[in-house]
Design an enzyme around this catalytic site. Sequence first.
Site, PDB file in Angstrom:
ATOM      1  N   LYS A 114       3.991  54.136 -85.878  1.00  0.00           N
ATOM      2  CA  LYS A 114       4.401  54.463 -87.257  1.00  0.00           C
ATOM      3  C   LYS A 114       3.204  54.683 -88.171  1.00  0.00           C
ATOM      4  O   LYS A 114       3.277  55.450 -89.124  1.00  0.00           O
ATOM      5  CB  LYS A 114       5.300  53.359 -87.820  1.00  0.00           C
ATOM      6  CG  LYS A 114       6.607  53.263 -87.052  1.00  0.00           C
ATOM      7  CD  LYS A 114       7.804  53.084 -87.947  1.00  0.00           C
ATOM      8  CE  LYS A 114       9.032  53.651 -87.265  1.00  0.00           C
ATOM      9  NZ  LYS A 114      10.140  52.847 -87.112  1.00  0.00           N
ATOM     10  N   LYS A 159      11.247  59.466 -77.262  1.00  0.00           N
ATOM     11  CA  LYS A 159      12.452  58.727 -77.658  1.00  0.00           C
ATOM     12  C   LYS A 159      13.266  59.498 -78.694  1.00  0.00           C
ATOM     13  O   LYS A 159      12.699  60.149 -79.558  1.00  0.00           O
ATOM     14  CB  LYS A 159      11.977  57.393 -78.259  1.00  0.00           C
ATOM     15  CG  LYS A 159      13.057  56.415 -78.576  1.00  0.00           C
ATOM     16  CD  LYS A 159      12.487  55.162 -79.221  1.00  0.00           C
ATOM     17  CE  LYS A 159      12.338  55.332 -80.721  1.00  0.00           C
ATOM     18  NZ  LYS A 159      12.077  54.104 -81.461  1.00  0.00           N
ATOM     19  N   LYS A 190      15.464  58.261 -85.371  1.00  0.00           N
ATOM     20  CA  LYS A 190      16.111  58.644 -86.630  1.00  0.00           C
ATOM     21  C   LYS A 190      15.290  59.663 -87.410  1.00  0.00           C
ATOM     22  O   LYS A 190      15.786  60.339 -88.284  1.00  0.00           O
ATOM     23  CB  LYS A 190      16.293  57.413 -87.517  1.00  0.00           C
ATOM     24  CG  LYS A 190      17.276  56.385 -86.990  1.00  0.00           C
ATOM     25  CD  LYS A 190      17.292  55.178 -87.930  1.00  0.00           C
ATOM     26  CE  LYS A 190      17.865  53.947 -87.255  1.00  0.00           C
ATOM     27  NZ  LYS A 190      17.166  52.729 -87.601  1.00  0.00           N
TER      28      LYS A 190
HETATM   29  P1  TYM Z   1      16.131  50.225 -85.198  1.00  0.00           P
HETATM   30  O1  TYM Z   1      16.903  50.303 -86.456  1.00  0.00           O
HETATM   31  O2  TYM Z   1      14.930  51.088 -85.041  1.00  0.00           O
HETATM   32  O3  TYM Z   1      17.067  50.506 -83.977  1.00  0.00           O
HETATM   33  C1  TYM Z   1      18.302  49.827 -83.826  1.00  0.00           C
HETATM   34  C2  TYM Z   1      18.591  49.582 -82.361  1.00  0.00           C
HETATM   35  O4  TYM Z   1      18.703  50.818 -81.657  1.00  0.00           O
HETATM   36  C3  TYM Z   1      17.856  50.793 -80.504  1.00  0.00           C
HETATM   37  N1  TYM Z   1      17.363  52.169 -80.250  1.00  0.00           N
HETATM   38  C4  TYM Z   1      17.507  52.825 -79.089  1.00  0.00           C
HETATM   39  N2  TYM Z   1      18.070  52.475 -77.920  1.00  0.00           N
HETATM   40  C5  TYM Z   1      18.068  53.396 -76.924  1.00  0.00           C
HETATM   41  N3  TYM Z   1      17.517  54.635 -77.035  1.00  0.00           N
HETATM   42  C6  TYM Z   1      16.934  55.031 -78.195  1.00  0.00           C
HETATM   43  N4  TYM Z   1      16.415  56.257 -78.296  1.00  0.00           N
HETATM   44  C7  TYM Z   1      16.905  54.098 -79.288  1.00  0.00           C
HETATM   45  N5  TYM Z   1      16.425  54.163 -80.554  1.00  0.00           N
HETATM   46  C8  TYM Z   1      16.710  52.973 -81.124  1.00  0.00           C
HETATM   47  C9  TYM Z   1      16.710  49.851 -80.890  1.00  0.00           C
HETATM   48  O5  TYM Z   1      16.040  49.337 -79.764  1.00  0.00           O
HETATM   49  C10 TYM Z   1      17.471  48.781 -81.654  1.00  0.00           C
HETATM   50  O6  TYM Z   1      18.056  47.832 -80.788  1.00  0.00           O
HETATM   51  N6  TYM Z   1      13.391  46.093 -85.690  1.00  0.00           N
HETATM   52  C11 TYM Z   1      14.739  46.566 -85.409  1.00  0.00           C
HETATM   53  C12 TYM Z   1      15.773  45.967 -86.348  1.00  0.00           C
HETATM   54  C13 TYM Z   1      15.719  44.496 -86.405  1.00  0.00           C
HETATM   55  C14 TYM Z   1      16.206  43.596 -85.412  1.00  0.00           C
HETATM   56  C15 TYM Z   1      15.925  42.291 -85.928  1.00  0.00           C
HETATM   57  C16 TYM Z   1      16.806  43.776 -84.164  1.00  0.00           C
HETATM   58  C17 TYM Z   1      15.216  43.767 -87.435  1.00  0.00           C
HETATM   59  N7  TYM Z   1      15.350  42.436 -87.132  1.00  0.00           N
HETATM   60  C18 TYM Z   1      16.273  41.147 -85.202  1.00  0.00           C
HETATM   61  C19 TYM Z   1      17.141  42.628 -83.434  1.00  0.00           C
HETATM   62  C20 TYM Z   1      16.872  41.341 -83.951  1.00  0.00           C
HETATM   63  C21 TYM Z   1      14.743  48.081 -85.565  1.00  0.00           C
HETATM   64  O7  TYM Z   1      13.955  48.635 -86.280  1.00  0.00           O
HETATM   65  O8  TYM Z   1      15.734  48.693 -84.907  1.00  0.00           O
END
Ligand code: TYM
Length: 330
Positions: A111, A194, A197
């Site tokens: 990032k 990957k 978003k």
């Molecule tokens: P975030 O918002 O980036 O993504 C949310 C969830 O989606 C999964 N993900 C994917 N899985 C498969 N293929 C992909 N291309 C893909 N893109 C995203 C991510 O692995 C995630 O599970 N830091 C976290 C949010 C968070 C969190 C937490 C999660 C904050 N605190 C505590 C678990 C526990 C995040 O940015 O996810």
Amino acid sequence: MERVLSGIKPTGKLTLGNYIGALKHFKDFQDSAEVYIFVADLHALTLPIDPEVLRQNTRELVSFYLASGLDPEKCTIFLQSSVSAHAELNAIMQNYLYMGELSRMTQFKEKSAHMNQSAIGLGLFAYPVLMACDIVLYDAETVPVGEDQVQHVELTRDLVNRFNKRYGEVLTLPKYKVGKTGARIKSLSDPTVKMSKSDPKGDIFLTDPIPSIRKKIMGAVTDSGSEVKYDVENKPGVSNLLQIYASMKEVSIEEAERHFAGYRYGDFKREVADAVCEELEPFQNRFREILESKAYVEALKKGQKKAQEVANKTLKRVQKAVGLLDLDAE
Ligand code: TYM
């Protein structure tokens, strides 16, 4: 009862990757575990975002949670920002993770790579500290995530071990859980990266109209050769579509491969598109109903109360352990 926790950042439109890697699985836990699912809205502030966009993304994300089958009677759905214990615990825990560890995090490196290095927010750098707080506040044992979040959960484990070694068994050690298929869904236009978003090309957004989802899958990059075979190295495009199909149909990759034996690429893609659209169309309809009726408000209010109760208890435990004076006990 086992405690399960996960969250998603309301930073942009949710992708099929978010759905397959995370969202789709959350509901599977709610009948047998104590489940906490939250909107990581404080995390969304780590990169610039328009306030109204953030508010709308938040409403939409909770509506997606509910549309996916999460039931506020069975699990706790809440906003991270509505439980102040997250920020309070963060102020304590930032002293137990180190700059060296944080600077090694892949997500931070990715990032910040394209940013002006002298203007990287502290919050982006310290992101995993807050994420660790999210997890330990609820004594979560299991954290279902996609592959890209595994490193952060591992760092949380390091934090818990370090903290408990110093203060006794105060925190619960979590473990991550990634799905057997679909833990890293790739972009349809470049299956070596990957699906995320922030990349509008080659990504399927959950709010995309169904015909455009179909079109994107039909236009997905495939590979040379003509065989539908799972081979990430040599056939990343086909392998990605097989992952998507397997996740939608809840079958193994081997079963998906067997199903498509002898298929041409065109017919293969058509069936993958059917599988995705058949699942997403009713999901989108439920989502729109929930968003319009504002059913997310009640769910969040209910969740906030429960989440605060649980989180405040852990916060007190930690405050006591590190030596902050409890006036009620004096
Ligand atoms: P975030 O918002 O980036 O993504 C949310 C969830 O989606 C999964 N993900 C994917 N899985 C498969 N293929 C992909 N291309 C893909 N893109 C995203 C991510 O692995 C995630 O599970 N830091 C976290 C949010 C968070 C969190 C937490 C999660 C904050 N605190 C505590 C678990 C526990 C995040 O940015 O996810």
